[in-house]
Structures are given as structure tokens and as C-alpha cells.
Design a protein around this motif. Structure first.
Motif, PDB file in Angstrom:
ATOM      1  N   GLU A 193       0.838  -1.206   0.000  1.00  0.00           N
ATOM      2  CA  GLU A 193       0.000   0.000   0.000  1.00  0.00           C
ATOM      3  C   GLU A 193       0.875   1.259   0.000  1.00  0.00           C
ATOM      4  OE1 GLU A 193      -4.243   1.150   1.638  1.00  0.00           O
ATOM      5  OE2 GLU A 193      -2.789   1.125   3.240  1.00  0.00           O
ATOM      6  N   GLN A 194       1.957   1.217   0.800  1.00  0.00           N
ATOM      7  CA  GLN A 194       2.877   2.374   0.794  1.00  0.00           C
ATOM      8  C   GLN A 194       3.457   2.601  -0.596  1.00  0.00           C
ATOM      9  OE1 GLN A 194       5.981   1.443   3.539  1.00  0.00           O
ATOM     10  NE2 GLN A 194       4.634   1.575   5.310  1.00  0.00           N
ATOM     11  N   TRP A 195       3.661   1.520  -1.318  1.00  0.00           N
ATOM     12  CA  TRP A 195       4.239   1.643  -2.668  1.00  0.00           C
ATOM     13  C   TRP A 195       3.181   1.989  -3.714  1.00  0.00           C
ATOM     14  CZ3 TRP A 195       7.475  -3.546  -2.568  1.00  0.00           C
ATOM     15  CH2 TRP A 195       8.557  -3.385  -1.688  1.00  0.00           C
ATOM     16  N   GLY A 196       1.918   2.047  -3.309  1.00  0.00           N
ATOM     17  CA  GLY A 196       0.917   2.545  -4.263  1.00  0.00           C
ATOM     18  C   GLY A 196      -0.232   1.621  -4.610  1.00  0.00           C
ATOM     19  N   THR A 197      -0.268   0.408  -4.049  1.00  0.00           N
ATOM     20  CA  THR A 197      -1.417  -0.455  -4.356  1.00  0.00           C
ATOM     21  C   THR A 197      -2.641   0.082  -3.618  1.00  0.00           C
ATOM     22  OG1 THR A 197       0.035  -2.366  -4.504  1.00  0.00           O
ATOM     23  CG2 THR A 197      -2.318  -2.828  -4.303  1.00  0.00           C
ATOM     24  N   ARG A 198      -3.701   0.324  -4.345  1.00  0.00           N
ATOM     25  CA  ARG A 198      -4.893   0.891  -3.699  1.00  0.00           C
ATOM     26  C   ARG A 198      -5.847  -0.209  -3.289  1.00  0.00           C
ATOM     27  NH1 ARG A 198      -6.584   6.041  -7.235  1.00  0.00           N
ATOM     28  NH2 ARG A 198      -4.687   7.213  -6.937  1.00  0.00           N
ATOM     29  N   TRP A 199      -5.592  -0.805  -2.129  1.00  0.00           N
ATOM     30  CA  TRP A 199      -6.539  -1.799  -1.613  1.00  0.00           C
ATOM     31  C   TRP A 199      -7.888  -1.125  -1.418  1.00  0.00           C
ATOM     32  CZ3 TRP A 199      -4.224  -6.062  -2.541  1.00  0.00           C
ATOM     33  CH2 TRP A 199      -2.869  -6.248  -2.259  1.00  0.00           C
ATOM     34  N   ALA A 200      -8.959  -1.869  -1.684  1.00  0.00           N
ATOM     35  CA  ALA A 200     -10.297  -1.302  -1.453  1.00  0.00           C
ATOM     36  C   ALA A 200     -10.418  -0.910   0.018  1.00  0.00           C
ATOM     37  CB  ALA A 200     -11.359  -2.329  -1.826  1.00  0.00           C
ATOM     38  N   ARG A 201     -11.006   0.246   0.278  1.00  0.00           N
ATOM     39  CA  ARG A 201     -11.127   0.741   1.659  1.00  0.00           C
ATOM     40  C   ARG A 201     -12.581   0.998   2.005  1.00  0.00           C
ATOM     41  NH1 ARG A 201      -7.347   2.887   4.961  1.00  0.00           N
ATOM     42  NH2 ARG A 201      -5.271   2.135   4.459  1.00  0.00           N
ATOM     43  N   GLU A 202     -12.857   0.976   3.303  1.00  0.00           N
ATOM     44  CA  GLU A 202     -14.219   1.223   3.777  1.00  0.00           C
ATOM     45  C   GLU A 202     -14.083   1.900   5.138  1.00  0.00           C
ATOM     46  OE1 GLU A 202     -17.823  -1.862   3.819  1.00  0.00           O
ATOM     47  OE2 GLU A 202     -16.345  -2.283   5.353  1.00  0.00           O
ATOM     48  N   ASN A 203     -14.742   2.993   5.348  1.00  0.00           N
ATOM     49  CA  ASN A 203     -14.676   3.730   6.626  1.00  0.00           C
ATOM     50  C   ASN A 203     -13.237   3.913   7.111  1.00  0.00           C
ATOM     51  OD1 ASN A 203     -17.461   3.643   6.619  1.00  0.00           O
ATOM     52  ND2 ASN A 203     -17.492   1.677   7.711  1.00  0.00           N
ATOM     53  N   GLY A 204     -12.346   4.209   6.186  1.00  0.00           N
ATOM     54  CA  GLY A 204     -10.971   4.524   6.567  1.00  0.00           C
ATOM     55  C   GLY A 204     -10.051   3.327   6.765  1.00  0.00           C
ATOM     56  N   HIS A 205     -10.557   2.121   6.647  1.00  0.00           N
ATOM     57  CA  HIS A 205      -9.657   0.968   6.807  1.00  0.00           C
ATOM     58  C   HIS A 205      -9.679   0.101   5.555  1.00  0.00           C
ATOM     59  CE1 HIS A 205     -12.868  -2.012   7.226  1.00  0.00           C
ATOM     60  NE2 HIS A 205     -13.513  -1.125   7.957  1.00  0.00           N
ATOM     61  N   ILE A 206      -8.672  -0.750   5.432  1.00  0.00           N
ATOM     62  CA  ILE A 206      -8.645  -1.664   4.281  1.00  0.00           C
ATOM     63  C   ILE A 206      -9.794  -2.654   4.456  1.00  0.00           C
ATOM     64  CG2 ILE A 206      -7.331  -3.502   3.128  1.00  0.00           C
ATOM     65  CD1 ILE A 206      -4.776  -1.982   3.810  1.00  0.00           C
ATOM     66  N   LYS A 207     -10.542  -2.800   3.381  1.00  0.00           N
ATOM     67  CA  LYS A 207     -11.725  -3.666   3.439  1.00  0.00           C
ATOM     68  C   LYS A 207     -11.282  -5.113   3.253  1.00  0.00           C
ATOM     69  CE  LYS A 207     -16.258  -3.754   1.311  1.00  0.00           C
ATOM     70  NZ  LYS A 207     -17.033  -3.274   0.189  1.00  0.00           N
ATOM     71  N   GLN A 208     -11.835  -5.997   4.051  1.00  0.00           N
ATOM     72  CA  GLN A 208     -11.450  -7.404   3.939  1.00  0.00           C
ATOM     73  C   GLN A 208     -12.698  -8.275   3.861  1.00  0.00           C
ATOM     74  OE1 GLN A 208      -8.619  -7.002   7.455  1.00  0.00           O
ATOM     75  NE2 GLN A 208      -7.508  -8.431   6.133  1.00  0.00           N
ATOM     76  N   GLU A 209     -12.652  -9.260   2.975  1.00  0.00           N
ATOM     77  CA  GLU A 209     -13.809 -10.127   2.765  1.00  0.00           C
ATOM     78  C   GLU A 209     -13.541 -11.519   3.306  1.00  0.00           C
ATOM     79  OE1 GLU A 209     -16.653  -9.283   1.893  1.00  0.00           O
ATOM     80  OE2 GLU A 209     -16.432  -7.424   0.745  1.00  0.00           O
TER      81      GLU A 209
END
Ligand SMILES: Cc1cc2nc3c(=O)[nH]c(=O)nc-3n(C[C@H](O)[C@H](O)[C@H](O)COP(=O)(O)OP(=O)(O)OC[C@H]3O[C@@H](n4cnc5c(N)ncnc54)[C@H](O)[C@@H]3O)c2cc1C
Length: 551
Positions: free
Chosen positions: A82-98
Motif C-alpha cells: 500500500e505504501q508503494w501505491g497499491t490501492r486496496w479497497a477501503r471502507e470507513n478509513g480501513h482496508i476492506k477485507q472479505e
């Protein structure tokens, strides 16, 4: 790419070779679903819970040190990406996890929409491009790893453009050539997944472990034609939208095999694969030899709410889910077995490391969804940093003789020309059909023995006599010939191992031995000695290195 970055970060000078354009071949660019890591942003999680889930899925055969590394370092790699630029899907300010099957927590991160692997690969390509100490060379197929006295010293590559051989001297070599699913006629593979990395490591003196464990994905896409999209993308669709699985006569059928799917497909992967193949065998398959996955009962607005732009990409492929069911069926998707390494990713050959899917053991007899990209990132980082450390203490007195012997041997292979034989690409197709028919999702000793005999005959008779033209530029026969050579070697280890494992466990299903056999709760290790494949059984590696310190 992660291995190259990690090695350069420790001051090593790196050459990154790829058969395609660097970062554009193999599986990662195609993977569109999720990456599993216990970052605990969606709900409380811990790497030890992820580890327990991974071990359970592995049916007793995981190398627990590797599984622990995967689960413990996974979160660091995801956050670094993520620091290098991968835009993980986010929800309410955190990385969204399924949630995904087999995971006991919501821990699968993704990039919307179905863009995970392409985004991960793009981030790594960009990062690699920023580092001066990494020299990228595309269009080189590595065809031999050079060794002397139990140490890796470099590689011989075939320049795919002009057919010339190129040698590379190196203090350490990392094999990160991905999986082997192209060995099967039905596969989810993209370019260069013929299992060459396994053969290269074996020929160099490394061991392979549990080669029989191929994961077959039950609902890979068969038809209509789908271009530029992940052939296993239907799983998130059916989780979210509740697709129906129908046979060629448009009947639900999984209940005939013990399932309880009515109106919504919920069967586990093994039951789904089994019921689909049995329906096809009974003559009730769809036109392309699978079954239908049907979303016609879902209103378009619901389809669009769930998958937005993907619905448009499907339409560009001529697939309108509101009126077209798609045809799906089991296909080879991932390989759990592979190169045997220690927790530093080093093989028994000094200076020879492996990373990614080509490594065996972390997932035992079956892999949890999302663990493979994590494995590629984590093992890549570990292999790169271990290799960089190792070369700091390595003195090699370079001279061209070190690679010269290997070069001469490969040159002799390359220069043999035969007209009138079968083209290598036709032999590859025969091998793929043979593997699918005889060593596919449901195996028997009889079918495996037929496959093994034919593979050995192909190595002995067909490969040396295959037709290779004299063209210089982009000689596809030559490329296919070297690929076939490696495919046959890898297929031989896979089929031999499947034949020896007289039980059904995880992804290895033997119709003649339908149950697990506790006396085979062991890993099968393969090595090459004087040209002969030898195998032995070993107890799985247990995790006991860290109990107190990690509670
Ligand atoms: C369609 C698809 C979807 C998937 N979806 C998911 C998912 O959602 N989540 C998940 O966790 N996993 C998924 N997987 C599995 C996962 O993508 C792979 O296990 C992982 O990306 C492998 O990474 P890797 O770096 O080991 O190999 P790869 O990404 O396959 O890279 C291997 C590289 O080696 C090169 N190469 C091969 N042979 C040679 C040679 N002889 N000389 C030089 N170069 C060579 C190739 O060109 C390629 O660039 C999916 C796989 C596929 C095929």
C-alpha cells in the motif's frame, strides 16, 4: 519482482530475467480476486489464526515453517504494497477485507473491481523500475541453471528474439518462475506457466516436494470466449449474487451427488468438481464439456451494483448475464507442491533459492483462497533478502569455464535439428490432453500408469525427434521445444508422485483409494540422481521454533 526489490534493498546487484516482458507474464497479472493477510482491519485477527486455517486446509501436509512465514509476514507485505501505491479497497478509513471459504475471519483484501493481481503487478513493476541496481531483461527463457560442486553459479538463457544462447554468472540464483497449470488441457494459466521452474531446480540438484497436489478450480470459464479476464472470476459472482449451477439440460444436479444446492450454488469446491465431471461423463454436460452457471434470475441493477464496470467488460466480450448463462467446468488452477526450500527460501544447492508458486509446502495438500499472492510477496521478499545476505559472504573466482560447460551442453541440444518429426507445439498439446485425461481432478492408478509410460516415451523418442526449423528470428519451434523439455520433466515428477500416493487427500483424489490413509501423512520428496528420479517419504516440518516468544 519482490525478490529483486528485497535483494537490491540489501545492496545486491540484480538481474531480473523473464520469458515475457518483465512483470507481464505468468499468473500474478491475471489474478483478479483477493489476497489473504491477517491485518485485522475488518475485524480482529491474528497471523496465528490465519496459520491455523492454512494448516487445516493443508490436511496435515503443510511445511509449518513456511506456512507460518506466509501468515506472519503477509500483513507486512500487504501494508508495504500500500505504501508503494497499491490501492486496496477501503471502507470507513480501513482496508476492506472479505470472507473466503476456509478462512475463519474476514481477511481477504482486494483492489476493485476484480483488479487485484494487475494492480499488485503494476506496483511491483513501478518499484522495480525505480531501482538502479535491478537490471531488467525481457524475452529470455532460462533453460538451465549452472551449478558446480553443489553451488549455483548462474544460468543459461535462450534469447527468444534471435535464438542465441546467453549466459549469466551470479553468486545466487532465485527461481520465481511460477506454477505448472499449463501442463493441463484445461487450465486457468496465462503465458509461461508450463512448470519450467520445477524442472530447472530439479536438474540443478534441488529437491521437489509433494508434486501430486494440483488444485483444480471447479467453475473455470469455458464459453463463450472471454478475452483479458480472469477465467476463475465467477466465484465472487456466485458468492455475492447466488448463481445457479445447471447441467446441459438446464437442471440443477448437485443434489444427485450429496449437495443441497437449490436455487443457489453453495457446494464446496471438491463436490462441485465431482458433480460437474460426473454429469459430463453421463452425457448431460453443456456443449463445451462443462455445465452452466446461470445468473438470469438476478436483475441487472443488482448485477451492476455488485460488479459495476465488470458487467461492461463482459458485455464487450458478448456476455450479457441477464440472458446468457456461461459455461464453466473444473480446470487446473494452482500447484501446492514444488521446490523444497528452508525458511530462508534456499534449496539444498548453495546459492539456489526459490520464491512464489514454484515453492512447495506452505499450503500442504490444499490452498486457501488468497494465500497464493501473499505467498508470492512474502517468499519473494524472504528469498531476495536471504540471497543478498548469502552473497555478501560468497567468494567465487569467476571464469567463463564455469558457465562454459553448461553452455556447450545446451548448445548441443539447441543445434540438433530434425525435420519431419512432430512439431513441439503438437507434442505439448498431446501432453496437455494426456494430463487432463489421466492425471486430472479424479485419478486412478491405472490412468496414471498410462500417463507416466507415455510421458517417458515422449522424453525418449518424441522429444529428440521433434521437428524444429532453422529460422533465426523468433523461432517458435525452438522456444516450444525447450518448454516441452521442461514440461515433460515436471509432468513426470507430478504423475510419478500421484501414482505413489495411494490415498485421497486434499486436492489429490484417487477414485481407487477414496479415503485418506494415515500412514501416508507424509511429504513425498523427489530428487534426480544419475538421471533417475528417486522419491522418499518424510515427516512434515512442524513449527516448534517460536512457541514462547509468540505466546
Ligand atoms: C487466473 C488466475 C487467477 C488467480 N487468482 C488468485 C487470487 O485471486 N488470489 C490469489 O492469492 N492467487 C490467485 N492466483 C494464484 C496466484 O496468482 C499465483 O500463485 C501467483 O501470482 C504466482 O506468482 P509468482 O510470482 O510465483 O509467479 P507468476 O506471477 O506466474 O510469474 C512467473 C514469471 O516467471 C516467468 N517465467 C516462467 N518460466 C520462465 C523461464 N523459463 N525463464 C524466464 N522466465 C520464466 C513468467 O513469464 C512469469 O513472468 C490466480 C492464478 C491464476 C492463474
Amino acid at each position: 519482482m519482490y525478490a529483486a526489490i528485497a535483494a537490491a534493498r540489501k545492496d545486491a546487484s540484480v538481474i531480473l530475467l523473464d520469458k515475457s516482458l518483465v512483470g507481464r507474464g505468468g499468473a500474478t497479472v491475471m489474478a483478479q480476486m483477493t489476497v489473504a493477510a491477517a491485518i485485522g482491519q475488518q475485524e480482529p485477527d491474528d497471523w496465528k489464526i490465519h496459520f491455523a486455517d492454512t494448516i487445516k486446509a493443508g490436511r496435515g501436509l503443510c511445511d509449518e515453517e513456511l506456512s507460518a512465514l506466509l501468515c506472519e509476514d503477509g500483513p507486512k507485505r500487504i501494508l508495504e504494497m500500500e505504501q508503494w501505491g497499491t490501492r486496496w479497497a477501503r471502507e470507513n478509513g480501513h482496508i476492506k477485507q472479505e470472507m473466503a471459504p476456509g478462512h475463519s475471519r474476514r481477511r481477504c483484501c482486494y483492489v476493485d473491481f476484480l483488479n487485484t493481481g494487475p494492480a499488485v503487478a503494476a506496483t511491483l513493476r513501478r518499484k522495480v523500475g525505480e531501482i538502479n541496481d535491478i537490471r531488467r531483461i525481457s524475452n529470455i527463457a532460462v533453460i538451465e541453471i549452472v551449478t558446480k560442486d553443489g553451488r549455483a553459479l548462474g544460468a543459461v538463457g535462450l534469447n527468444l528474439l534471435d535464438g542465441e544462447l546467453v549466459t549469466f554468472q551470479a553468486k545466487a540464483v532465485i527461481v520465481a518462475a511460477g506454477g505448472l497449470t499449463k501442463l493441463y488441457a484445461r487450465n486457468s494459466a496465462s503465458a509461461n506457466m508450463g512448470g519450467e521452474g520445477y524442472a530447472l531446480a530439479l536438474w540443478a540438484g534441488a529437491e521437489l516436494v509433494d508434486m501430486e497436489f494440483v488444485q483444480f478450480f471447479p467453475i473455470g470459464h469455458l464459453a463463450p470466449r472471454l478475452v483479458g479476464m480472469d477465467p476463475i472470476m465467477w466465484d465472487p459472482f456466485r458468492y455475492k449474487l447466488g448463481g445457479k449451477l445447471l447441467n446441459g439440460q438446464f437442471e440443477e444436479f448437485v443434489d444427485r451427488y450429496g449437495g443441497t444446492d437449490f436455487g443457489r450454488y453453495t457446494a464446496t469446491r471438491d463436490l462441485a468438481s465431482y458433480s460437474i465431471l460426473k454429469e459430463v461423463e453421463a452425457g448431460r454436460g453443456s456443449p463445451h464439456g462443462g455445465v452452466y452457471l446461470d445468473f438470469r434470475h438476478i436483475p441487472e441493477v443488482q448485477l451492476r451494483a455488485a460488479f459495476g464496470p465488470v458487467i461492461d467488460r463482459l458485455l464487450l466480450n458478448g456476455i450479457d448475464l441477464t440472458n446468457t448463462p456461461v459455461e464453466v467446468g473444473p480446470m487446473a488452477h494452482y500447484h501446492m507442491g514444488g521446490v523444497r526450500v528452508n525458511a530462508n527460501m534456499e534449496t539444498r544447492i548453495k546459492g539456489l533459492f526459490a520464491a512464489g508458486e514454484v515453492v512447495g509446502g506452505a499450503n500442504g495438500a490444499n490452498r486457501l483462497s488468497g494465500n497464493a499472492i501473499t505467498e508470492a510477496l512474502v517468499f519473494g521478499e524472504r528469498a531476495g533478502s536471504s540471497a543478498a545476505e548469502a552473497v555478501k559472504h560468497t567468494q567465487v573466482d569467476w571464469n567463463s569455464e564455469l558457465t562454459g560447460v553448461a553452455l556447450e551442453r545446451v548448445r548441443a541440444l539447441k543445434n540438433r535439428r530434425s525435420n519431419g518429426g512432430v512439431p513441439p507445439v503438437a507434442l505439448q498439446a498431446e501432453l496437455q490432453n494426456l494430463m487432463w485425461e489421466k492425471a486430472g481432478p479424479f485419478r486412478t492408478g491405472e490412468k496414471l500408469a498410462v500417463a507416466l509410460a507415455r510421458i517417458q516415451q515422449m522424453q525418449r523418442d518424441d522429444l529428440p525427434n521433434a521437428s524444429v526449423t532453422d529460422e533465426t528470428w523468433y523461432n517458435l519451434d525452438l522456444q516450444d521445444w525447450f518448454e516441452l523439455r521442461a514440461m515433460l520433466a515436471t509432468a513426470e515428477t507430478l504423475v510419478g508422485s500421484a501414482l505413489a500416493r495411494n490415498e485421497s487427500r486434499g486436492a489429490h483424489q484417487r477414485e481407487d483409494f477414496p479415503d485418506a490413509n494415515e500412514s501416508l501423512l507424509k511429504n513425498q520428496v523427489i530428487e534426480l540422481r544419475n538421471g533417475e528420479i528417486l522419491s522418499r517419504w518424510t515427516a512434515p516440518v512442524q513449527l516448534n521454533r517460536r512457541d514462547e516468544s509468540h505466546g
